[in-house]
Scaffold this active site. Structure first.
Site, PDB file in Angstrom:
ATOM      1  N   LYS A 162       0.808  -1.051  -0.167  1.00  0.00           N
ATOM      2  CA  LYS A 162      -0.452   0.046  -0.221  1.00  0.00           C
ATOM      3  C   LYS A 162       1.122   1.020   0.263  1.00  0.00           C
ATOM      4  O   LYS A 162       2.001   1.470   0.983  1.00  0.00           O
ATOM      5  CB  LYS A 162      -0.945   0.668   1.073  1.00  0.00           C
ATOM      6  CG  LYS A 162      -2.225  -1.104   1.251  1.00  0.00           C
ATOM      7  CD  LYS A 162      -2.758  -1.050  -0.191  1.00  0.00           C
ATOM      8  CE  LYS A 162      -4.356  -1.637  -0.190  1.00  0.00           C
ATOM      9  NZ  LYS A 162      -4.674  -1.465  -1.014  1.00  0.00           N
ATOM     10  N   ASP A 191       0.031  -0.327  -4.937  1.00  0.00           N
ATOM     11  CA  ASP A 191      -1.795  -0.022  -5.151  1.00  0.00           C
ATOM     12  C   ASP A 191      -1.271   1.336  -4.531  1.00  0.00           C
ATOM     13  O   ASP A 191      -1.271   1.594  -2.556  1.00  0.00           O
ATOM     14  CB  ASP A 191      -2.478  -0.876  -4.439  1.00  0.00           C
ATOM     15  CG  ASP A 191      -4.037  -0.515  -4.231  1.00  0.00           C
ATOM     16  OD1 ASP A 191      -4.513   0.766  -4.615  1.00  0.00           O
ATOM     17  OD2 ASP A 191      -4.625  -1.280  -4.327  1.00  0.00           O
ATOM     18  N   GLU A 217      -1.150  -0.209  -9.342  1.00  0.00           N
ATOM     19  CA  GLU A 217      -2.661   0.111  -8.914  1.00  0.00           C
ATOM     20  C   GLU A 217      -3.546   1.823  -8.668  1.00  0.00           C
ATOM     21  O   GLU A 217      -2.903   1.838  -7.493  1.00  0.00           O
ATOM     22  CB  GLU A 217      -2.748  -1.032  -8.298  1.00  0.00           C
ATOM     23  CG  GLU A 217      -4.652  -1.175  -8.034  1.00  0.00           C
ATOM     24  CD  GLU A 217      -4.653  -2.673  -7.155  1.00  0.00           C
ATOM     25  OE1 GLU A 217      -4.340  -2.621  -7.790  1.00  0.00           O
ATOM     26  OE2 GLU A 217      -5.554  -2.274  -6.225  1.00  0.00           O
ATOM     27  N   ASP A 242      -9.002  -0.543 -10.473  1.00  0.00           N
ATOM     28  CA  ASP A 242      -9.632  -1.707  -8.747  1.00  0.00           C
ATOM     29  C   ASP A 242     -10.476  -0.750  -9.145  1.00  0.00           C
ATOM     30  O   ASP A 242     -11.967  -0.730  -9.619  1.00  0.00           O
ATOM     31  CB  ASP A 242      -8.255  -0.911  -8.017  1.00  0.00           C
ATOM     32  CG  ASP A 242      -9.045  -1.994  -6.891  1.00  0.00           C
ATOM     33  OD1 ASP A 242     -10.390  -2.490  -7.290  1.00  0.00           O
ATOM     34  OD2 ASP A 242      -8.644  -1.877  -5.704  1.00  0.00           O
ATOM     35  N   LYS A 266     -12.708  -7.650  -8.769  1.00  0.00           N
ATOM     36  CA  LYS A 266     -12.935  -8.526  -7.268  1.00  0.00           C
ATOM     37  C   LYS A 266     -14.094  -9.046  -7.315  1.00  0.00           C
ATOM     38  O   LYS A 266     -15.416  -8.556  -7.130  1.00  0.00           O
ATOM     39  CB  LYS A 266     -12.855  -7.506  -6.309  1.00  0.00           C
ATOM     40  CG  LYS A 266     -11.363  -6.682  -5.797  1.00  0.00           C
ATOM     41  CD  LYS A 266     -11.662  -5.551  -5.589  1.00  0.00           C
ATOM     42  CE  LYS A 266     -10.114  -5.101  -4.532  1.00  0.00           C
ATOM     43  NZ  LYS A 266      -9.809  -3.823  -4.052  1.00  0.00           N
ATOM     44  N   GLN A 294     -10.939  -7.313  -1.331  1.00  0.00           N
ATOM     45  CA  GLN A 294     -11.553  -6.359   0.001  1.00  0.00           C
ATOM     46  C   GLN A 294     -11.230  -6.319   0.953  1.00  0.00           C
ATOM     47  O   GLN A 294     -12.639  -6.270   1.259  1.00  0.00           O
ATOM     48  CB  GLN A 294     -13.306  -6.565  -1.342  1.00  0.00           C
ATOM     49  CG  GLN A 294     -13.678  -5.182  -1.169  1.00  0.00           C
ATOM     50  CD  GLN A 294     -14.754  -4.559  -2.371  1.00  0.00           C
ATOM     51  OE1 GLN A 294     -14.139  -4.301  -3.348  1.00  0.00           O
ATOM     52  NE2 GLN A 294     -15.989  -4.800  -2.088  1.00  0.00           N
TER      53      GLN A 294
HETATM   54  C1  MUC Z   1      -7.447  -2.072  -2.649  1.00  0.00           C
HETATM   55  O1  MUC Z   1      -6.275  -3.540  -4.013  1.00  0.00           O
HETATM   56  O2  MUC Z   1      -7.343  -1.811  -2.850  1.00  0.00           O
HETATM   57  C2  MUC Z   1      -9.033  -1.599   0.181  1.00  0.00           C
HETATM   58  C3  MUC Z   1      -9.903  -1.335   0.235  1.00  0.00           C
HETATM   59  C4  MUC Z   1     -10.542  -1.822  -0.892  1.00  0.00           C
HETATM   60  O3  MUC Z   1     -12.093  -1.647  -1.064  1.00  0.00           O
HETATM   61  O4  MUC Z   1      -9.836  -2.817  -0.455  1.00  0.00           O
HETATM   62  C5  MUC Z   1      -8.701  -2.617  -0.824  1.00  0.00           C
HETATM   63  C6  MUC Z   1      -7.752  -3.645  -1.583  1.00  0.00           C
HETATM   64 MG    MG Z   2      -6.805  -1.475  -4.581  1.00  0.00          MG
END
Ligand code: MUC
Ligand code: MG
Length: 367
Positions: A162, A191, A217, A242, A266, A294
């Site tokens: 992250k 991401d 991402e 995403d 997702k 998620q």
């Molecule tokens: C992601 O890939 O962003 C964080 C917020 C969400 O909705 O999923 C996560 C992971």
């Molecule tokens: Mg993401």
């Protein structure tokens, strides 16, 4: 296969370690367990994780839309009439996680009725996926230590990091620390959950040019249309959409508009049916996909691996399948186990999972 009832059960399980990222923080799994019952006595399960900071859904809202709008329109319908079921749910806009959970619980019922697993019904390409672990915000040394511990314990060698903090050096230092600790062979990708501007993202990618990242991402908002296009045009690795690509139409817009060059699928937000549409769109266009997370519990993760293992394109990369490891407990009778960096699709009919009644009684919030 007549649907006789749809339950939406709110529950709350704490995380041992909160997950922090640019758009929010998760300290508890405040999810909704969805159960679809049929006249034949079959029960299908799925999980709806509300992500207010991404889609605007809340736990109370998911329960309300299922109890008040979807269940009255779907009870009485045969579960194998998915086209009708979807047409009815899509009269209501939004509510992706609620719709996805109903869709997946119906697939669980259908596969049980057909005497096969959901994953085989969806394609049956393989029976397992490599696992990618997602690392939330912390100091560089702490994130590197966590990654090394996850690698040593579960054999995981792919990590999604992250990013999206300011100044960008904070996250650049994290990626460098991870590369130093994990070595050249580990796969790392980032991401940003829209945390940076396009310029900050470009600067970070420049600083990380030698870090061997494989994907970037959602580093900046897709709504910053021209900035995002400039960023993606100058990004040498696939740029994954995403939260900007949650429907087939959004996927089309972002890919054709130059806002993304790869797609995160997702199941928690597009179920199995919508995820198939997005997968077919992406593969038809020659665009790579990643099975995203998620911040799912074990039931949601079982859905992701069932879908991901079903096709070659979704199982080519490691799937984001491990964040349930940070939860204090879970609902399944048989816990999912990650071994040698892989997660197997639970065997057995349907999704191959059962919910532990005692755990559900303990964690449910509706008495
Ligand atoms: C992601 O890939 O962003 C964080 C917020 C969400 O909705 O999923 C996560 C992971
Ligand atoms: Mg993401």
């Amino acid at each position: 296969l007549r649907i006789t009832a749809i339950e939406a059960i709110p529950y709350r399980i704490p995380y041992v370690k909160a997950l922090k990222f640019a758009s929010g923080e998760v300290t508890h799994a405040d999810h909704v367990l969805v159960r679809v019952h049929t006249a034949d006595g079959l029960v299908g399960h799925a999980d709806a994780p509300p992500r207010p900071f991404t889609y605007g859904e809340t736990q109370a809202g998911i329960v309300a839309v299922i109890d008040g709008i979807f269940a009255p329109q779907l009870v009485g319908l045969d579960a194998d009439r998915r086209a009708v079921l979807h047409a009815r749910m899509h009269r209501t806009v939004g509510n992706p996680a609620a719709k996805a959970a109903v869709d997946m619980a119906v697939w669980d019922v259908l596969a049980q009725a057909w005497g096969t697993s959901v994953s085989r019904a969806l394609g049956g390409h393989t029976d397992r996926m490599r696992v990618c672990h997602m690392l939330g915000f912390d100091a560089p040394a702490a994130m590197a230590q966590e990654a090394a511990a996850v690698r040593d314990r579960y054999g995981i060698t792919t990590f999604k990091v992250k990013v999206g903090r300011r100044p960008v050096d904070l996250d650049v230092d994290v990626v460098r620390a991870l590369r130093n600790t994990l070595g050249d062979k580990a796969e790392l990708y980032i991401d940003g959950n829209r945390g940076w501007t396009a310029s900050e993202s470009l600067r970070a990618l420049d600083m990380l040019a030698d870090a061997g990242l494989t994907l970037a991402e959602e580093l900046c908002p897709a709504d910053d249309v021209l900035g995002r296009r400039r960023l993606v045009a100058n990004c040498r690795i696939p740029f994954v959409g995403d939260e900007s690509v949650t429907t087939p139409a959004e996927v089309t817009r972002e890919l054709l508009g130059g806002g993304a060059t790869a797609v995160s699928i997702k199941t928690a937000r597009t179920g199995f049916t919508g995820s198939q549409e997005i997968l077919h769109l992406a593969t038809g266009l020659g665009v790579e996909v990643v099975m995203g997370n998620q911040i799912d519990g074990q039931l949601g993760t079982a859905c992701t691996v069932a879908f991901g293992a079903a096709q070659a394109a979704t199982s080519a990369r490691a799937g984001e399948l491990s964040n349930f490891l940070d939860m204090a407990d879970d609902l399944l009778t048989e816990p999912l186990r990650i071994v040698d960096g892989e997660l197997a699709v639970p065997s057995g009919p349907g999704l191959g999972v059962t919910v532990d009644p005692d755990k559900l009684a303990h964690y449910r919030l509706d008495g």
